[in-house]
Scaffold this motif. Structure first.
Motif, short mmCIF file in Angstrom:
data_model
loop_
_atom_site.label_atom_id
_atom_site.label_comp_id
_atom_site.label_asym_id
_atom_site.label_seq_id
_atom_site.Cartn_x
_atom_site.Cartn_y
_atom_site.Cartn_z
N VAL A 15 31.39 3.94 14.45
CA VAL A 15 31.81 3.74 15.84
C VAL A 15 33.20 4.34 16.05
O VAL A 15 34.18 3.87 15.47
N ALA A 16 33.27 5.37 16.90
CA ALA A 16 34.55 5.99 17.21
C ALA A 16 35.29 5.20 18.28
O ALA A 16 36.50 5.00 18.18
N THR A 17 34.57 4.74 19.31
CA THR A 17 35.17 3.95 20.38
C THR A 17 34.17 2.94 20.92
O THR A 17 32.96 3.09 20.74
N ILE A 18 34.70 1.93 21.57
CA ILE A 18 33.88 0.95 22.28
C ILE A 18 34.31 1.04 23.74
O ILE A 18 35.49 0.91 24.06
N GLU A 19 33.35 1.32 24.61
CA GLU A 19 33.65 1.60 26.01
C GLU A 19 33.00 0.59 26.95
O GLU A 19 32.12 -0.17 26.55
N SER A 20 33.39 0.68 28.19
CA SER A 20 32.79 -0.10 29.27
C SER A 20 31.54 0.64 29.75
O SER A 20 31.51 1.87 29.71
N PRO A 21 30.53 -0.07 30.24
CA PRO A 21 29.33 0.60 30.77
C PRO A 21 29.63 1.57 31.90
O PRO A 21 28.94 2.57 32.06
#
Length: 116
Positions: free
Chosen positions: A18-24
């Motif tokens: 996982v490089a980033t965790i984003e908002s939908p």
């Protein structure tokens, strides 16, 4: 390890994928939701994004830093979800399917599903 919820179901990913965790809203609804793999409705609260751009939506996640052993997937499950199933991990007495973020993201993308 990232332990994720998809509706009432669960799925795990290796944290290093996982490089980033984003908002939908970042993806404007163009990301496949892990719920789809379990015949659930689309939708997600968080989007896990791989360095190569593939992404998977999940409802909730937690990080587990304990060392976990990988239980291999039976050969009969080798092609499940586009070949993204890596095996299973056991966390607090419960089995979690461990998926490849890149391959699961490809499996869930609409263009991949339409071509299949």
């Amino acid at each position: 390890m990232l332990l994720c919820r998809a509706g009432a179901d669960r799925v795990a990913f290796c944290a290093h994928e996982v490089a980033t965790i984003e908002s939908p809203t970042t993806f404007g609804g163009r990301t496949g939701s892990a719920r789809q793999a379990f015949d659930g409705a689309e939708g997600a609260e968080r989007i896990l994004v791989a360095a190569t751009g593939e992404s998977v939506g999940v409802d909730a996640l937690e990080i587990d830093s304990e060392p976990l052993s990988l239980l291999p997937a039976p050969a009969v499950l080798g092609r499940v979800a586009g070949g993204s199933l890596r095996g299973f991990i056991q966390v607090r007495g419960v089995l979690w399917p461990l998926m490849s973020l890149v391959e699961f993201g490809r499996f869930l993308t609409p263009s991949t599903r339409e071509a299949a």
